[in-house]
Scaffold this active site. Structure first.
Site, PDB file in Angstrom:
ATOM      1  N   SER A  57       0.850  -1.193   0.000  1.00 28.89           N
ATOM      2  CA  SER A  57       0.000   0.000   0.000  1.00 28.89           C
ATOM      3  C   SER A  57       0.878   1.232   0.000  1.00 28.89           C
ATOM      4  CB  SER A  57      -0.871   0.041   1.268  1.00 28.89           C
ATOM      5  OG  SER A  57      -1.904  -0.883   1.146  1.00 28.89           O
ATOM      6  N   SER A 102       4.449   3.991   3.117  1.00 32.33           N
ATOM      7  CA  SER A 102       4.046   2.782   2.404  1.00 32.33           C
ATOM      8  C   SER A 102       4.193   1.596   3.356  1.00 32.33           C
ATOM      9  CB  SER A 102       4.942   2.607   1.177  1.00 32.33           C
ATOM     10  OG  SER A 102       4.572   1.489   0.422  1.00 32.33           O
ATOM     11  N   LYS A 103       3.686   0.463   2.981  1.00 30.79           N
ATOM     12  CA  LYS A 103       3.901  -0.753   3.782  1.00 30.79           C
ATOM     13  C   LYS A 103       3.519  -1.949   2.934  1.00 30.79           C
ATOM     14  CE  LYS A 103       5.170  -2.015   7.995  1.00 30.79           C
ATOM     15  NZ  LYS A 103       6.127  -1.344   8.888  1.00 30.79           N
ATOM     16  N   GLY A 104       4.105  -3.103   3.251  1.00 31.07           N
ATOM     17  CA  GLY A 104       3.786  -4.296   2.488  1.00 31.07           C
ATOM     18  C   GLY A 104       3.749  -5.530   3.365  1.00 31.07           C
TER      19      GLY A 104
END
Ligand code: NAD
Length: 465
Positions: A57, A102-104
């Site tokens: 995201s 962001s992050k995943g």
């Protein structure tokens, strides 16, 4: 559960955004996640095709690249990743790191797979991310998080490099790499080190400490730690070995190790590495979250989100909590703890050490030179001249310990540590000032979020919005 996490983060945002003047409509624009991708890909393993689901995201691109870890866990979901991406936007703004958020995540239990299998899965995941611009030195730079570390980052960087052979800055596509593969000294322990610096900064503000009723100083403070992974281990290690704090409880999967005289953190970590859990270690008791309700001075939740909820917040006895993990306290629990007078050093600030040193690593990768390399010898010559001059004028010899300190020069590690400590201290000053100056700012979480939102708003402002 992960929906609760996203709601909690949004609620903190809403409350703080209320206090920040901004252009009509900007409140919503800054709040929403800009884009989220779900990738599903197959990897042929053990004679069969296995399908994996990954997420990335991007919350805000007001600065690029965007930045945030990738976690491997069976708790990963879209809502969780979006909540974490949103936190990243404001965390970066708070510590003045010029990245968007962001992050995943990858839905996987890393323990189910061998190292070779994990490498194949990680490389395939990297291909999926790369195809969509979700990993790139200029656009999106992942880092380690729960269930990932240097090893996974090295695989990702290597795969990205193979896919982008003429990209001169390819190593800057992820941070948290091993030092021999473009990493930086001090990154592994950076988040735990940041927690230590945050606590030191707090205890250097006597008026803030008074609000907890605790005696001054970190020495002999009794601490409960949840999670002895990357963040929890380093925080507990530094606080016990360098600041004289006493780690009385370590909560891990399946139970808790208790020792009122202080747990030997290195020995417990060795045990965890060898046995996979804390069972059999001296002081181990089978237990769950109820151990967070034990009597101590400080609590460091460093495992996962949503561990203090409305169900257990009322029973918490520690007057100070520092959120080393992201989102360990729900919005409802936060209100209960606030009413009880518990002081909370929020995740937004407390675990920002990781992204701060990631920023240093990214700069190192772009500049293609180790920090300190150009200055070290020059500094030596410079300080030698001063020392020689002082000795000549006074006719006395310069004290050995000062000579050593002056001439030892800056190494990459000392520079990283000083940059990190300075960042954590400066951010604490900002938070404390906001918290104490404004009666509407009821706690440090709101202070930290307000400062971060103001900075994002000002970044939009410079575009005339
Ligand atoms: P990690 O995987 O290295 O460690 C997590 C630890 O928590 C493990 O030891 C695990 O056994 C333990 N754990 C898991 N479930 C538990 C439970 N129910 N009860 C007790 N212990 C449990 O992860 P990490 O990188 O240390 O991350 C921990 C937290 O810190 C996460 O919230 C992460 O988002 C946050 N964080 C990490 C970094 C980083 O640099 N690694 C940076 C910022 C924030």
């Amino acid at each position: 559960m992960s929906n609760d996490f996203l709601k909690s983060v949004e609620e903190v945002y809403d409350r703080a955004a209320n206090l920040v003047p901004m252009a009509p409509g900007l409140v919503e624009k800054i709040k929403v996640t800009n884009s989220s991708y779900i990738v599903r890909f197959g990897v042929r393993l053990r004679g069969a095709m296995h399908t994996f689901t990954g997420y990335r995201s991007v919350h805000s691109e007001h600065f690029e690249p965007v930045k945030g870890g990738i976690r491997y866990s069976l708790d990963v979901s879209l809502e969780e990743v979006e909540a974490l991406a949103m936190l990243m936007t404001f965390k970066c703004a708070l510590v003045e790191v010029p990245f968007g958020g962001s992050k995943g995540g990858l839905y996987i239990n890393p323990l189910d797979w061998t190292e070779q299998e994990l490498e194949r899965i990680t490389r395939r995941f990297t291909q999926e991310l790369s195809k969509r611009g979700l990993i790139s030195p200029s656009q999106n730079v992942p880092a380690p998080d729960m269930g990932t570390g240097e090893r996974e980052m090295a695989w990702m960087a290597d795969e990205y490099r193979r896919l982008n052979t003429i990209e001169i800055n390819a190593w800057a596509c992820v941070t948290g790499k091993p030092v021999g593969k473009g990493g930086i000294q001090g990154r592994v322990e950076a988040t735990g080190r940041g927690v230590q610096y945050a606590l030191r900064a707090f205890f250097d503000h006597p008026d803030d400490v008074k609000k907890t009723g605790l005696a001054p100083g970190l020495k002999d403070k009794r601490i409960i730690v949840q999670g002895l992974g990357n963040v929890g281990y380093h925080a507990a290690l530094f606080l016990s070995e360098e600041d004289g704090a006493i780690i009385t409880h370590v909560l891990e999967r399946g139970g808790c190790v208790v020792n009122p005289d202080g747990i030997n953190i290195r020995a417990l970590k060795d045990h965890l590495n060898t046995h996979g859990n804390a069972e059999g270690y001296e002081g181990f008791v089978e237990s769950g979250l109820e151990m967070l309700e034990e009597d101590a001075d400080i609590m460091i939740p460093a495992a996962m989100e949503l561990v203090i909820t409305k169900d257990n917040a009322g029973q918490i006895k520690t007057p100070l909590i520092i959120e080393a993990a992201n989102g360990p306290i729900t919005a409802e629990a936060d209100s209960i703890l606030n009413q009880k007078g518990v002081v909370i050093i929020p995740d937004l600030y407390a675990n920002a050490g990781g992204v701060t040193v990631s920023y240093f690593e990214w700069i190192k990768n772009l500049s293609h030179i180790r920090f300190g390399r150009m200055q070290r010898r020059e500094n030596f010559d410079h300080f030698s001249a001063i020392i020689n001059g002082v000795e000549m004028i006074t006719g006395k010899s310069f004290p050995d310990n000062y000579r050593q300190q002056a001439l030892s020069g800056s190494t990459e590690l000392t520079l990283v540590r000083s940059g990190l400590e300075d960042t954590m201290r400066k951010a604490y000053e900002d938070i404390s000032k906001e918290w104490n100056a404004n009666p509407e700012v009821i706690d440090m979480r709101m202070a930290a979020m307000k400062i971060a939102i103001e900075r994002v708003v000002s970044s939009y402002g410079s575009l005339g919005i």
